[in-house]
Design a protein around this motif. Structure first.
Motif, PDB file in Angstrom:
ATOM      1  N   PHE A   1       0.826  -1.203   0.000  1.00 16.37           N
ATOM      2  CA  PHE A   1       0.000   0.000   0.000  1.00 16.37           C
ATOM      3  C   PHE A   1       0.860   1.252   0.000  1.00 16.37           C
ATOM      4  O   PHE A   1       0.452   2.296  -0.459  1.00 16.37           O
ATOM      5  CB  PHE A   1      -1.078  -0.047   1.102  1.00 16.37           C
ATOM      6  CG  PHE A   1      -0.723   0.573   2.421  1.00 16.37           C
ATOM      7  CD1 PHE A   1      -1.008   1.902   2.658  1.00 16.37           C
ATOM      8  CD2 PHE A   1      -0.166  -0.180   3.431  1.00 16.37           C
ATOM      9  CE1 PHE A   1      -0.715   2.473   3.880  1.00 16.37           C
ATOM     10  CE2 PHE A   1       0.118   0.379   4.661  1.00 16.37           C
ATOM     11  CZ  PHE A   1      -0.148   1.716   4.884  1.00 16.37           C
ATOM     12  N   LEU A   2       2.095   1.121   0.458  1.00 16.50           N
ATOM     13  CA  LEU A   2       3.102   2.163   0.269  1.00 16.50           C
ATOM     14  C   LEU A   2       4.368   1.424  -0.146  1.00 16.50           C
ATOM     15  O   LEU A   2       4.525   0.255   0.180  1.00 16.50           O
ATOM     16  CB  LEU A   2       3.335   2.920   1.570  1.00 16.50           C
ATOM     17  CG  LEU A   2       2.252   3.891   2.024  1.00 16.50           C
ATOM     18  CD1 LEU A   2       2.541   4.387   3.419  1.00 16.50           C
ATOM     19  CD2 LEU A   2       2.130   5.049   1.059  1.00 16.50           C
ATOM     20  N   PRO A   3       5.267   2.102  -0.861  1.00 17.03           N
ATOM     21  CA  PRO A   3       6.464   1.402  -1.305  1.00 17.03           C
ATOM     22  C   PRO A   3       7.181   0.734  -0.131  1.00 17.03           C
ATOM     23  O   PRO A   3       7.510   1.381   0.860  1.00 17.03           O
ATOM     24  CB  PRO A   3       7.329   2.522  -1.892  1.00 17.03           C
ATOM     25  CG  PRO A   3       6.364   3.582  -2.270  1.00 17.03           C
ATOM     26  CD  PRO A   3       5.220   3.488  -1.316  1.00 17.03           C
ATOM     27  N   GLY A   4       7.351  -0.580  -0.228  1.00 16.93           N
ATOM     28  CA  GLY A   4       8.068  -1.306   0.810  1.00 16.93           C
ATOM     29  C   GLY A   4       7.211  -1.760   1.973  1.00 16.93           C
ATOM     30  O   GLY A   4       7.673  -2.472   2.844  1.00 16.93           O
ATOM     31  N   ILE A   5       5.954  -1.317   2.007  1.00 19.20           N
ATOM     32  CA  ILE A   5       5.077  -1.723   3.108  1.00 19.20           C
ATOM     33  C   ILE A   5       3.955  -2.585   2.555  1.00 19.20           C
ATOM     34  O   ILE A   5       3.156  -2.128   1.744  1.00 19.20           O
ATOM     35  CB  ILE A   5       4.497  -0.507   3.846  1.00 19.20           C
ATOM     36  CG1 ILE A   5       5.664   0.311   4.424  1.00 19.20           C
ATOM     37  CG2 ILE A   5       3.556  -0.957   4.962  1.00 19.20           C
ATOM     38  CD1 ILE A   5       5.238   1.578   5.085  1.00 19.20           C
TER      39      ILE A   5
END
Ligand code: NA
Ligand code: NA
Lengths: 426, 316, 164
Positions: C123-127
């Motif tokens: 949902f967010l880069p890397g998460i």
């Protein structure tokens, strides 16, 4: 199980007070399971809540609205509105109408208007001795009107789907929008006479002291209206500024609300309302998707299509059809699914697509107010803490008035098109 | 005969040539399969954005979809090389890379559960502005839109020293109207259809990227089909989506001609300034390496393009 | 019954505090974002996306509290004409029904998360996406729990013990 038996059972549960969201969810789950689709289809749709930029405005505006409602701000604003327009019959109802219409133009959803503003403007009306039933009806109904004014998102979407100039649509919506405002204003004036709403003489010094008392709240409309039209920020940014500004003003300037005693309570209260709304909205997305997946609007349209033999019957059937669609689906899905269905037939009967757009949106908005399942009725019931039945009673008159306006808008194309031609909008 | 219905979703609206050619494809599939197979099409994004459509394919609610780079990248990140900033300079270059690398991309799709039915590119993406940009340096003064969650445009703009404003798609037109934005990027045809062009005075001639697109079908579903139907699906897919790609290219050119008629100035970038964009491209692609495509793939694609450009020069 | 009510109260108190924390973050973050964007022509890249996911969380926690306070929207066209004990019994049934629906939805959301895990969405880069999505099954379980407790309270009331 027999499908009809299942439906009857679900409806019975609804009538005995099962939460509305559980009923909607059941229909969505039942529908998907009967078409062999995994239940997680409902969750995929529900998760789209986390995808909608517009929804961010709901908690922010609702929190701001609750803070204003819990502070002494309604008294200050009522005093101001009284001093400003109290000398006119129906003055305050006109102000409420205008504020709600304007707000919907930006959020694109009349439901948001009811939730975000209802708590502030309803007390204004009631304190001015407008009958409660009229007041609830007015606030529930008046959000709809904003859809016809720029920069309403539904108009933009219609323009894209129908390949019609959006600028033309904005111009075309102006007069029909004003007709709606006009009709409701006249009714407001009438009620102000029959209910003997007290009129106060206009006094400069009172206006001045009311302005001074509410000096810190006055910038709010300027921030919101000026900020958005002036290009400083988007509607969502306006929500962020409003929430933050109201918090600072009510807690630290007016000190109407205490940081630790009141604010957590107001936060919790307002977000419980948001939760109840999102529960319905989330599963309603699931149900809408089931209807789209099964092409229900298309089948419904096939049923009536054969009875269309003249522009008049087309428009009549269209009115009925769209009101039903408005009851069942959210406005954006309704536009995407239904516009391509009706556009070719409208063209056949020589109905201008710009005019059709205005008819379309007016119809849908009436759909959101139409019992038994118009979504705005439930939102109003939540916001005003009134049984749905009472909201329905208070809205009936307004539906009737909007139907009159709809008839005028539908059967007088020039109302929508004259200004477009006069201004030569491209 | 068993009836196979392929439920298909796209964001392309009803009435667009995208949908017209999709219907032609559907007709061809129905005819050749003798009525055993058909598409059920959900246009206009009614089934949600690309990621939602992928989720629906995963649970079998849908079987197929038309995607841009955003959705394709979810399936196989390496495919986003096709969207890399300032990589391609002509349609021939795009076609060349597709010819050479399609096999590799198909494998990447299949490894993640999808079968390629055909490429259907959106086309070259240009910057449109309200204010004149004489040199690439002027770009940094723009209040430029960027589609949130579009890392490729993000990298391109960053390497041009721009600080774009992230907004959702539906906010663009309103924000251009109110002046929150004074520049945006999209394909000319999309700018025409979305009516964004009405808020622009200039278009920069150098495209920032070529937006890819493709139609895919769930491999799990595809594997259940009889061999002949698989063949009908793929063979016609290649034909019709190639036709769609060519149509899109023509429509993009027509759109630019239309803009010129309507008084939009196409800004011609000078020879010396071209280098600025190309350098920005090199640095943007470097930023994207690792998270999207491997350094190895980038290198092979760039080498192929070098060779192609040499051969073109030699030929002419 | 006392134990159940205590559980209900404790749960909704915790939900309330998380709700307040989330809204506070939302108000601050959204305001900071506006200031950054308009004054400094910068923006926190992930802020808008995070805000939208907070809406989802607020929705579920708010709905959970709405359940324990009987504040969900419903139509009581029939119920209001019934004698008290019958009304409580009917109410117990509708609450159990709602609990069952929430149970099914919780199960469906596990499928949803499972599929998203498989596709590796973020949902967010890397998460990973499930960091946010987890509120959906958790939320529905909380709702179901509150509904069951409410149903027990209604049963007791229908049997003539305690007040509801
Ligand atoms: Na969005
Ligand atoms: Na609405």
């Amino acid at each position: 199980m027999n499908a009809w038996l299942a439906v009857i059972l679900i409806v019975l549960l609804a009538l005995f007070g099962a939460p509305l969201f559980s009923i909607i969810a059941t229909f969505a789950l039942y529908g998907f399971s009967s078409s062999g689709t995994d239940a997680s289809a409902v969750i995929i749709e529900l998760y789209r809540i986390a995808d909608s930029a517009a929804l961010v405005a709901i908690p922010l505006f609702t929190f701001a609205g609750y803070m204003l409602a819990e502070s002494k701000s309604p008294q200050r604003l009522v005093a101001l509105a009284r001093a400003l327009v109290g000398s006119f019959p129906g003055g305050i109802s006109f102000v409420v109408l205008g504020v709600c219409a304007f707000f919907t133009a930006f959020t694109g959803a009349s439901g948001v208007t009811i939730v975000a503003l209802g708590g502030i403007v309803l007390p204004m009306l009631v304190q001015q001795k407008y009958p409660e039933r009229f007041s609830v009806g007015l606030v529930t109904a008046s959000g709809s009107i904003g859809l016809l004014f720029p920069p309403s998102l539904p108009i933009i979407l219609y323009g894209l789907i129908a390949s019609v100039s959006i600028d033309q649509l904005f111009v075309a919506g102006a007069l029909p929008g004003l007709v709606l405002v006009g009709i409701l204003t006249v009714y407001g004036i009438r009620v102000s006479y029959t209910a003997k709403v007290p009129r106060v003489p206009f006094v400069w010094s009172e206006l001045w002291s009311a302005i001074r008392a509410s000096a810190w709240e006055l910038p709010l409309p300027v921030i919101i209206i000026g900020g958005i039209y002036g290009g400083a920020f988007t509607a969502i940014e306006a929500a962020a500024i409003t929430a933050f500004y109201v918090f600072i003003v009510e807690v630290f300037v007016y000190r109407d609300l205490h940081l630790t005693r009141d604010i957590p309570r107001v936060m919790r209260e307002s977000m419980v309302l948001v939760g109840a709304i999102l529960a319905i909205l989330g599963v309603a997305l699931g149900l809408t998707n089931y209807l789209i997946d099964e092409e229900v609007p298309q089948h419904l349209f096939e049923l009536v299509k054969d009875h269309i033999d003249s522009p008049i019957t087309f428009l009549l059937i269209l009115n009925g059809f769209l009101i039903i669609v408005g009851m069942m689906m959210d406005i954006f899905s309704a536009i995407i699914v239904v516009v391509p269905l009706i556009l070719p037939i409208a063209r056949e009967f020589g109905i201008d697509p710009v005019h059709l757009g205005i008819i379309f949106l007016t119809n849908l908005e009436i759909g959101y107010l139409t019992p038994p399942v118009g979504l705005n009725l439930f939102l109003a019931s939540l916001r005003f803490e009134k049984p749905v039945f009472e909201v329905v009673r208070s809205v009936v008159v307004f539906i009737a008035l909007e139907l009159v306006a709809l008839a005028v808008i539908t059967y007088v194309p020039d109302l929508s098109l004259w200004l477009v031609r006069a201004l030569g909008t491209q | 005969a068993q009836q196979y219905t392929v439920k298909f979703a796209t964001v392309a609206p009803e009435g667009s040539s995208w949908m017209k050619i999709m219907r032609e494809y559907d007709d061809a599939v129905r005819k050749e399969s003798g009525g055993r197979m058909r598409f059920k099409v959900y246009p206009g994004g009614v089934q949600g954005k690309e990621q939602d459509v992928l989720r629906k394919i995963a649970i079998g609610q849908l079987q197929s979809g038309g995607f841009t780079g955003v959705g394709l990248g979810e399936i196989a990140p390496s495919v986003r090389i096709l969207d890399a900033p300032f990589l391609f300079r002509s349609h021939d270059e795009v076609d060349r890379i597709l010819t050479v690398f399609t096999g590799e991309f198909e494998k990447a799709y299949e490894a993640n559960g999808y079968v390629l039915l055909g490429w259907a590119e959106v086309g070259f993406v240009h910057v449109f502005t309200n204010v004149e940009v004489k040199t690439p340096n002027d770009l940094s003064k723009l209040k430029m839109w960027t589609w949130e969650g579009d890392p490729i445009a993000g990298a391109a703009f960053k390497s041009l020293n721009m600080r774009p404003i992230p907004l959702t798609l539906e906010n663009v037109l309103t924000s251009l109207q109110t002046g929150l934005l004074d520049a945006f990027y999209t394909s000319p045809y999309a700018a025409l259809v979305l009516q964004w062009y009405t808020k622009a005075k200039y278009m920069v001639d150098v495209p920032i990227a070529n937006a890819a697109g493709a139609v895919v079908v769930s491999k799990k579903y595809f594997d259940t089909l009889p061999k002949d139907l698989q063949d009908i699906l793929v063979r016609n897919g290649r034909t019709y989506f190639r036709k769609l790609t060519e149509t899109s290219r023509r429509e993009n050119e027509d759109a630019v001609a239309e803009f010129k008629r309507r008084g939009i100035t196409v800004i011609r970038t000078k020879e010396g300034d071209l280098k600025v964009y190309q350098d920005a491209g090199v640095s943007a692609r470097k930023q994207l390496t690792g998270s999207m495509f491997t350094a190895d793939l980038l290198q092979r694609v760039e080498r192929e393009l070098e060779q192609f450009r040499m051969s073109q020069k030699g030929g002419s | 019954m006392k134990v159940l009510l205590a559980v209900d109260r404790a749960l909704s108190r915790v939900e309330g505090w998380i709700l307040i924390a989330l809204l506070s973050v939302m108000v601050l973050l959204s305001f900071v974002q506006v200031v950054l964007r308009n004054v400094f022509h910068e923006g926190i890249i992930w802020a808008d996306i995070l805000l939208r996911h907070i809406v989802l969380w607020i929705g579920f926690l708010g709905a959970a509290i709405a359940t324990s306070e009987d504040r969900h929207i419903s139509i009581d066209a029939f119920a209001r004409f019934l004698p008290d004990r019958v009304r409580h019994a009917a109410s117990a049934i509708t609450h159990l029904f709602a609990a069952a629906v929430c149970g099914i939805l919780a199960h469906a959301s596990l499928t949803f998360i499972h599929n998203d895990l498989a596709s590796g969405s973020e949902f967010l880069p890397g998460i990973p996406a499930w960091y946010s999505e987890i509120i959906i099954p958790v939320g529905f379980v909380l709702l179901a729990l509150h509904f069951v407790i409410r149903a027990c309270v209604k049963v007791a009331a229908a049997a003539g013990r305690g007040t509801a």
